[in-house]
Write an enzyme that holds these catalytic residues in place. Structure first.
Site, PDB file in Angstrom:
ATOM      1  N   LYS A   1       0.834  -1.206   0.000  1.00 54.61           N
ATOM      2  CA  LYS A   1       0.000   0.000   0.000  1.00 54.61           C
ATOM      3  C   LYS A   1       0.869   1.258   0.000  1.00 54.61           C
ATOM      4  O   LYS A   1       0.708   2.151  -0.842  1.00 54.61           O
ATOM      5  CB  LYS A   1      -0.914   0.015   1.225  1.00 54.61           C
ATOM      6  CG  LYS A   1      -1.865   1.188   1.266  1.00 54.61           C
ATOM      7  CD  LYS A   1      -2.464   1.404   2.629  1.00 54.61           C
ATOM      8  CE  LYS A   1      -1.513   2.167   3.516  1.00 54.61           C
ATOM      9  NZ  LYS A   1      -2.118   2.612   4.776  1.00 54.61           N
TER      10      LYS A   1
ATOM     11  N   ASP B   1      -6.227   0.853   0.962  1.00 54.81           N
ATOM     12  CA  ASP B   1      -6.304   1.162   2.389  1.00 54.81           C
ATOM     13  C   ASP B   1      -7.671   0.728   2.913  1.00 54.81           C
ATOM     14  O   ASP B   1      -8.445   0.067   2.210  1.00 54.81           O
ATOM     15  CB  ASP B   1      -6.032   2.646   2.640  1.00 54.81           C
ATOM     16  CG  ASP B   1      -7.168   3.535   2.145  1.00 54.81           C
ATOM     17  OD1 ASP B   1      -8.050   3.037   1.406  1.00 54.81           O
ATOM     18  OD2 ASP B   1      -7.194   4.723   2.507  1.00 54.81           O
TER      19      ASP B   1
END
Length: 376
Positions: free
Chosen positions: A244, A262
């Site tokens: 991420k 996320d």
């Protein structure tokens, strides 16, 4: 002699007559008995059958009355008990508006249409719906960008690591002091952990985050000459950096497409039924297959911005959502436009429903959105 013989004849004739009469009487009596027995047999059987049928019908009628009585008693008891239990009113099916305009002042609510259902949705239909949602969000958030403040790739990677389990606003309030004291990877690599912890305390989990940012700064200094690498396989080797964070850096500091999965992104793509996966890596692969690679970075910003402003986890503002007709989860949140408008979260960049004005740091000298750092 003549008299005795005459008397004998007379007696004999009398006996004969009497015998004939007796025989006639007996015959008549037998005939009468035969007729009587013949008449009595059917007459006796018929009433017996009728009596049996009557008894059966009576039993059935009695049973029917008993069952009807029990049923009536049960219904009466249920009616008496019914007022004690209040039945909840039937829920009206949620109907999504064509396009939510509650967030824009002076605009009347649009007519309503049934929301699109993804049940039995083909792969082609899913791709079209997903891309249309992204186009709609691009109109609402034309200047969507990472909401972490940074001036170079090093600041972005550190800020992204610090953003775990806290808000971007809190990180933006903390990083100026951190970067003022430690402007380069070499400076932060040589920092005293206790001093860094004191600066990072407001972000939460400050000890673990201190260890991560000092560790990645040492790795950058020792392995990459103090520069943030521009490859995914190199970034994920840095302490505290996962896929991420790596995609945030690649997409916004180097202009290389990537999907940032996320918590907001995970929640929304599952709510929109783009995928049923729960693992971030599988979500990234499933959603990435629905869009051209060139759209991945902007798609991430659109989804994350929408999740922070409108499509909240607990109380999504469905009545103010611009993609309500395309959302299969419409109705999970507040559908009344006025009530939904109160749920909107106004963060940096304005509020949904209007053209959002980007911060000056995101504009180039000509007043247009600047390209990502490191692009071109």
């Amino acid at each position: 002699m003549k008299k005795s013989s005459a008397s004998k004849e007379t007696a004999a004739s009398r006996k004969a007559v009497a015998g004939e009469k007796t025989a006639a009487k007996e015959a008549a009596a037998k005939e009468t008995e035969g007729k009587t027995s013949a008449a009595k047999t059917p007459a006796t059987k018929a009433p017996a059958k009728k009596a049996a049928a009557g008894k059966t019908a009576a039993k059935k009628a009695a049973a029917g009355k008993t069952a009807a009585g029990k049923t009536a008693a049960k219904e009466a008891a249920a009616k008496k008990a019914a007022p004690l239990k209040r039945q909840a009113p039937a829920k009206k099916p949620a109907v999504a508006p064509k396009k939510a305009t509650a967030a824009v002042k002076g605009v009347a609510p649009a007519k309503t249409v049934a929301p699109t259902s993804p049940r039995g949705e083909s792969r082609t239909a899913l791709v079209r719906r997903a891309r249309r949602i992204d186009r709609e969000l691009a109109e609402v958030y034309p200047y969507a960008h990472p909401e972490l403040d940074f001036e170079n790739p090093f600041q972005l990677v550190v800020a992204t690591v610090l953003s775990a389990q806290t808000t971007d606003l809190r990180v933006n309030q903390t990083t100026p002091a951190l970067f003022a004291k430690y402007p380069t990877p070499e400076d932060l690599a040589a920092a005293v952990p206790e001093e860094v912890e004191e600066i990072l305390r407001p972000t939460g989990f400050f000890r673990a985050k201190t260890k991560s940012v000092i560790g990645l700064s040492k790795a950058l200094t020792e392995d990459f000459g103090g520069e943030v690498p521009g490859r995914l396989e190199d970034l994920v080797k840095l302490p505290g950096v996962g896929r991420k964070t790596a995609f945030v850096v690649l997409g916004n500091a180097f202009g290389r497409p990537g999907i940032t999965v996320d918590t907001h992104f995970q929640r929304l793509v599952r709510r929109w039924r783009w995928t049923e996966e729960t693992d971030p890596d599988k979500i990234e692969a499933a959603v990435g297959a629905l869009f051209p690679k060139s759209d991945w970075t902007d798609l991430s910003h659109h989804v994350i911005w929408h999740g922070r402003r409108i499509c909240h986890a607990r109380k999504p503002a469905c009545g103010a959502c611009p993609i309500a007709p395309l959302c299969p989860a419409y109705g999970e949140g507040e559908t009344d436009p006025e009530k939904a408008k109160k749920l909107l979260k106004y963060e940096k960049g304005g509020f949904p429903g209007q053209r959002l004005k980007p911060p000056q740091s995101y504009l180039d000298a000509g007043g247009k959105p600047a390209p990502p750092l490191g692009a071109g």
